[in-house]
Every structure is written in structure tokens, then in C-alpha cells.
Write an enzyme that holds these catalytic residues in place. Structure first.
Site, PDB file in Angstrom:
ATOM      1  N   TYR A   1      23.661-135.325  49.599  1.00 31.13           N
ATOM      2  CA  TYR A   1      24.865-134.996  49.572  1.00 31.13           C
ATOM      3  C   TYR A   1      25.305-136.676  50.223  1.00 31.13           C
ATOM      4  O   TYR A   1      25.552-136.418  51.312  1.00 31.13           O
ATOM      5  CB  TYR A   1      24.849-134.293  50.874  1.00 31.13           C
ATOM      6  CG  TYR A   1      24.365-132.776  50.977  1.00 31.13           C
ATOM      7  CD1 TYR A   1      23.670-131.761  49.654  1.00 31.13           C
ATOM      8  CD2 TYR A   1      24.185-131.319  52.312  1.00 31.13           C
ATOM      9  CE1 TYR A   1      22.845-131.127  49.385  1.00 31.13           C
ATOM     10  CE2 TYR A   1      23.961-130.347  52.175  1.00 31.13           C
ATOM     11  CZ  TYR A   1      23.036-130.010  50.680  1.00 31.13           C
ATOM     12  OH  TYR A   1      22.286-128.549  50.418  1.00 31.13           O
TER      13      TYR A   1
ATOM     14  N   THR B   1      30.855-112.226  42.681  1.00 35.58           N
ATOM     15  CA  THR B   1      31.237-111.534  43.711  1.00 35.58           C
ATOM     16  C   THR B   1      33.562-110.810  43.935  1.00 35.58           C
ATOM     17  O   THR B   1      33.538-110.289  44.849  1.00 35.58           O
ATOM     18  CB  THR B   1      31.377-111.719  45.419  1.00 35.58           C
ATOM     19  OG1 THR B   1      31.950-112.535  45.556  1.00 35.58           O
ATOM     20  CG2 THR B   1      29.184-111.159  45.275  1.00 35.58           C
TER      21      THR B   1
END
Length: 272
Positions: A53, A205
Site C-alpha cells: 500500500y 450489498t
């Protein structure tokens, strides 16, 4: 907020924080620091990062925001991916000498003498799994690692790794709508190994219809909170690590630990 003891040693609350998104260019540094500090203020004690990252920048950001670290805070980072020239940008590298060097880089970036939870970011198919895990076990014995974690592994790979050394946790992609790794989660639950699902909230979702939306309306919660509550309900070893760059979403994620699904809601969600 319920808790789980990773490696039988580090008792952490069951909603962690994934710091990956804080490395995005559009996230201002001050905002990223504020999110990390607020996460700790809200009771989060597990922060997940990786050398990948930002090639160490995310680890340095965590140190800037949180060092000196509060007592009980568990920082987990990952090694085993190296930077290469475009267009590929990154590739797996599980050679022991590379893993050792990247652990040292992570320790410097995080300002730690020991990383309490160190993860093999991916299994390098070009290097025997036993050599990769063995190198991490040597680093643990040398005091640079507290516990070892694996990511994106199969049940068979987990079993092989455990024949080499103790594995404290597994981090595979898993959520309400993506249950490919059900067998791995079940193996972790049987062995008392922590399971940290990455991408714990599937984008689908967010749909305005279906079981998730219905249960969210019943509970007065967001759909993301319902997805996280389902994970927490799935097994006591599950420790979601949702990431966000927004303070509001961070608070909502942590609050998901207070939701309780009844048997009917659990059935409807699990049925898909």
C-alpha cells in the site's frame, strides 16, 4: 464490542480497520491521519496495512498518526510483493531473503522493533510454501515478528503451513455475497485461528432491494452494517477489517458490532 485473542495472546475487538484506502491519491494526509486517530478513539485495536500500500507509505502514515502506539494496539502488515516496472507494477516474491528485507523495511516505516502480526501477502508459486513460511518463522524466533498470518490460501495450503509453524490468522476475500472461502473459514474456526475477511462488504450489498436491504430496514441500520453484522455472526473467529476514508463510514462500521440478527434474518441473509 466482542473480542478475540489472536494467537491466544492479543485480545482484539472484533471490528478492525483496513488502512489500504488511505493510500489513495485523493485522500489528503490530514484527513487520513484523522481517520486513523478516530478509529482508535472508537475502540479499534487492530489496524491492517501492507508494504504494497504505497510501497511503504501506508506504514509510514500509520506511524505518523498513531506513534507512540497506545497500549494494546495491534498493527498487522504484509510482505511478499515487490515493485517492478510498468505495465505490471507489482509481482509476488516469496524468496526468504526478500521477505527478511521487506520485514526490516516495514519495521522502520512503522517505527517498531517487532511487528506483532506479519502476513505473507500471497503465496509465491515459484517458491516452496514451506520455505516462505519457514523464513517468517525464523524472523519470529529472532524477535522481529510476533505472530504469522497468511492471505488468500486454500485449506491445503493452510494445513501445510501449520506443519511448519503456528499460524495465528488468515486473511482471505470473503463477504456475504462472496463465500468461495467457506471451507477455509470453517478450518480456521475449527482450529481457533482468526479469520480476517478482506473486502468484507461486497459492492452489491448497496442494492435497494433484496434480503440485505430488507434486514437493514428492519434493524434501522445501513446495508453495509448488515453485511458486517452477518460476518460477525458467521463465526466467533471472524474479525472484519473494513476500510474507509470517511469519518462517518468509520463510525457506522464500528457501530455494526452492536447489531444482532435474529434466526429469521440470519436465514434470509445466508440464503442469498
Amino acid at each position: 464490542m466482542s473480542a478475540f485473542a489472536i494467537g491466544g495472546e492479543h485480545r482484539v475487538r472484533r471490528m478492525g480497520f483496513g488502512a489500504m484506502h488511505l493510500s489513495r491519491a485523493e485522500t489528503g494526509r490530514d484527513d487520513a491521519v484523522a481517520v486513523l486517530r478516530k478509529a482508535v478513539e472508537l475502540g479499534v485495536v487492530l489496524v491492517d496495512t501492507a508494504h504494497l500500500y504505497g510501497w511503504g507509505a501506508n506504514e509510514e502514515l500509520i506511524a505518523e498518526a498513531l506513534h507512540p502506539y497506545p497500549e494494546g494496539l495491534l498493527i498487522a502488515t504484509k510482505v511478499g510483493v515487490r515493485r517492478v516496472d510498468a505495465p505490471r507494477e507489482a509481482e509476488l516474491c516469496g524468496r526468504p531473503e526478500f521477505l527478511r528485507a521487506q520485514v526490516d523495511e516495514g519495521l522502520r516505516g512503522l517505527r517498531l522493533d517487532r511487528v506483532d502480526l506479519l502476513q505473507l501477502h500471497r503465496v509465491d508459486p515459484e517458491v516452496p510454501l514451506e520455505e516462505q513460511v519457514g523464513a517468517l518463522a525464523e524472523l519470529r524466533d529472532a524477535g522481529k515478528i510476533g505472530h504469522i498470518e497468511l492471505s488468500e490460501v486454500t485449506v491445503e495450503q493452510l494445513a501445510r503451513a501449520r506443519r511448519v509453524t503456528e499460524i495465528a490468522s488468515v486473511q482471505n476475500r470473503y463477504n456475504l455475497l462472496d463465500r468461495e472461502h467457506d471451507p477455509v473459514l470453517d478450518a480456521c474456526a475449527a482450529a481457533g485461528i482468526a479469520f480476517l475477511p478482506w473486502r468484507p462488504v461486497h459492492p452489491a450489498t448497496a442494492a435497494s432491494d433484496g434480503a440485505v436491504a430488507a434486514v437493514a430496514a428492519e434493524l434501522g441500520a445501513t446495508r453495509a452494517q448488515v453485511a458486517l453484522a452477518w460476518l460477525l455472526d458467521r463465526a466467533p473467529v471472524v474479525l472484519p477489517i473494513p476500510g474507509t476514508t470517511a469519518l462517518r463510514h468509520l463510525a457506522e462500521n464500528v457501530a455494526a458490532t452492536t447489531l444482532r440478527l435474529d434466526a429469521d434474518q440470519r436465514h434470509r441473509l445466508s440464503r442469498g
